[in-house]
Design an enzyme around this catalytic site. Structure first.
Site, short mmCIF file in Angstrom:
data_model
loop_
_atom_site.label_atom_id
_atom_site.label_comp_id
_atom_site.label_asym_id
_atom_site.label_seq_id
_atom_site.Cartn_x
_atom_site.Cartn_y
_atom_site.Cartn_z
N CYS A 154 32.47 -10.36 -29.68
CA CYS A 154 33.22 -9.28 -30.33
C CYS A 154 32.34 -8.49 -31.30
O CYS A 154 31.57 -7.65 -30.87
CB CYS A 154 34.48 -9.84 -30.97
SG CYS A 154 35.76 -8.58 -31.11
N HIS A 182 36.96 -12.69 -26.77
CA HIS A 182 36.78 -13.97 -27.48
C HIS A 182 36.87 -15.14 -26.49
O HIS A 182 37.91 -15.80 -26.39
CB HIS A 182 37.86 -14.12 -28.56
CG HIS A 182 37.61 -13.26 -29.74
ND1 HIS A 182 36.78 -13.63 -30.77
CD2 HIS A 182 38.05 -12.02 -30.05
CE1 HIS A 182 36.74 -12.67 -31.68
NE2 HIS A 182 37.50 -11.68 -31.25
N GLU A 238 35.80 -18.00 -26.70
CA GLU A 238 35.96 -19.32 -27.33
C GLU A 238 37.40 -19.83 -27.25
O GLU A 238 37.65 -21.03 -27.27
CB GLU A 238 35.48 -19.29 -28.79
CG GLU A 238 36.34 -18.51 -29.78
CD GLU A 238 35.99 -17.02 -29.88
OE1 GLU A 238 35.47 -16.47 -28.89
OE2 GLU A 238 36.25 -16.42 -30.94
#
Ligand code: GLN
Length: 534
Positions: A384, A509, A511
């Site tokens: 990001c 994102h 993650e």
């Protein structure tokens, strides 16, 4: 009544202190039920008056976790998704502020026809609706109540779940109270008194706990379960002591070994089922093995005082390292320190990661770190803001020396990262955030495509600014290629280094969708590149 045809509920409350792992306990209970083939849903009720968790300061509250449908929630939702390997929605994140807003709006719209509107029964009934809605479709629904019992802000939730149990049948509900048991080093003993008081507090609201989870820092030698049982009026077999674990993924195994998991299943008429805990055993083995081969990752960030701020990023790195069988070391590098001292300190790392972030503090340090990775063939993963920093670094190399983001300088004409014209002026409203799942098309033959093994992918987003394609030539000249775009071809979703072994960044994102058993391919690729760097 046949119990199996009725949804069953587990309410997880806390006593003594918050922040002792209630979320992990709730998720782990869910994991043990899933291991018995039970379908589980889960929800967090937060007593804050905020309407949106996205506006909470991450240094204080930990990571803002984003669901696929774009809800900005707290890090417990991340635990739930990782432990249960499911994707949750906004229905799993209930904030008091939002419920109160709904209630007051209903009153303003005249829905109460002049009746008195009260916390009980009106707010409580909205809470109960939110619980029923969130649990729809599962056999067991787990509800974690944030904070500790007795907090003013949480009282409506406690009353709501007490009534709820009466409505759906007490036998279809279990109350799990997670209490903290401190250790006094002076007298070398664990003190159960605060836990006893916390159990009494819960009782004073009309809820008798079924299970007590006693959290301790270390393994107690004395029989604190017996003491809590005696003074708390809960059978000894229903008290489990959970000392800090070497890895959070051990908690489901501990619940199983202590017999608590089977007791919970039994109380719901689900005992004696075949229980498959293999994936947890394997995960714990992987997570606790030591390896001589190490990789050292530098994470360049603004908030350094709270590890929870980037919880999912660290979990994704860890899981990737477990998969690759290497020892992960990571160091938080202050972006502001890079501004003061330069990039020399980055030389010790096998990989550099820039995670998401907001605001202008430390930006120049992050741009310098991205430039360093690009110019020195150091593996780089940008998430990001990490993509935006890489793009600015490249644009500066490609002939725009004052390239920046309009998040940092709203008046700049070198706005390589900017607010799309149609969103201008709405920055302060919160309405411009791109949140939740968006697809991206990956360029054929790109590193991104080879890592994902697919050319169309979906990732979760949480950002406001975009790459300004007016500066595309400079970005390319500076050493990057655009390797992923939104389906319309308008937005930049992925960039990568043109002459670099591993330099990749995404506007999304990744993650959040990484799982301990299935680390995200971008993180796996990053760790593999870092291994080669040694
Ligand atoms: N602040 C940047 C934006 O709003 C990046 C956001 C992020 O990293 N999550 O676009």
């Amino acid at each position: 009544m046949d119990k199996k045809n009725t949804r069953q509920y587990i309410f997880v409350t806390g006593g003594v202190l918050s922040g002792v792992g209630k979320g992990i306990t709730a998720a782990s209970i869910g994991a043990t039920l899933r291991a018995r083939g039970v379908s589980v849903s889960i929800q967090k009720c937060d007593p804050y008056l905020n309407v949106d968790a996205g506006t909470l300061n991450p240094a204080e509250h930990g990571e803002c976790y984003v669901t696929k449908d774009g809800a900005e929630t707290d890090l417990d939702l991340g635990h739930y998704e990782r432990f249960l390997d499911i994707e949750l929605t906004r229905e799993s994140a209930t904030l008091s502020g939002r419920l109160l807003l709904e209630l007051i709006e209903a009153e303003r719209a005249g829905k109460f026809l002049g009746r008195t509107v009260q916390l009980v029964p009106h707010l409580t009934s909205i809470i109960q609706d939110a619980i029923s809605k969130s649990g729809a479709g599962s056999e067991v629904h787990i509800v974690e109540i944030g904070g500790t019992v007795g907090d003013y802000e949480g009282l409506a939730y406690i009353e709501a779940i007490r009534e709820f149990a009466a409505q759906v049948g007490r036998e279809n509900c279990q109350f799990v109270h997670v209490v903290y048991v401190p250790y006094l080093s002076a007298s070398k003993e664990f003190k159960t008194k605060p836990a006893q008081n916390a159990i009494r507090d819960l009782r004073s609201f009309g809820i008798a706990p079924d299970i007590i989870v006693a959290r301790t820092e270390t393994e107690p030698k004395s029989d604190i379960a017996g003491k809590i049982s005696l003074f708390g009026g809960v059978p000894t077999e229903a008290v489990v002591v959970l000392p800090n674990a070497d890895t959070i993924y051990r908690v489901p195994l501990t619940l199983e070994e202590s017999g608590i998991a089977e007791l919970i299943a039994d109380r719901f008429g689900r005992a004696g089922k075949e229980t498959d805990m293999r994936q947890w055993q394997e995960l714990v083995t992987r997570a606790t093995s030591t390896h001589t081969k190490r990789v050292h990752i530098g994470i360049v960030a603004k908030y350094l005082d709270n590890e929870d701020t980037y919880f999912s990023v660290v979990e994704a790195l860890r899981s990737a390292a477990w998969k690759e069988g290497v020892q992960l070391m990571y160091t938080w590098v202050s972006a502001e320190r890079i501004e003061e001292e330069g990039t020399e300190q980055l030389r010790e790392f096998d990989g550099i990661l820039i995670p998401g972030g907001f605001g202008s503090r430390g930006i120049e340090g992050k741009i310098a770190a991205a430039t360093f990775a690009l110019e020195n063939q150091v593996p780089y993963l940008g998430i990001c803001l990490g993509l935006q920093m890489a793009v600015i670094a490249a644009a500066r190399r490609g002939g725009i020396p004052d390239a920046t983001s309009s998040e940092v300088d709203p008046t700049t004409s070198s706005d390589v990262v900017f607010i799309m014209p149609e969103q201008k002026g709405l920055e302060a409203t919160g309405g411009t955030m791109r949140l939740g799942n968006y697809p991206a098309e990956l360029k054929r033959g790109s590193l991104a495509e080879s890592l994902y093994g697919a050319s169309t992918i979906i990732e979760r987003h949480r950002h406001r600014y975009e790459v300004n394609r007016r500066f595309e030539d400079a970005i390319i000249k500076g050493g990057l290629s655009i390797s992923g775009e939104s389906p319309s071809g308008k937005l930049v979703e992925f960039i990568e280094g043109t002459n670099h072994q591993f330099f990749i960044a995404t506007q999304a994102h990744p993650e959040f969708t990484s799982r301990p058993q299935r680390p995200h391919p971008l993180f796996v690729g990053f760790i593999e590149a870092a291994i080669l760097q040694k």
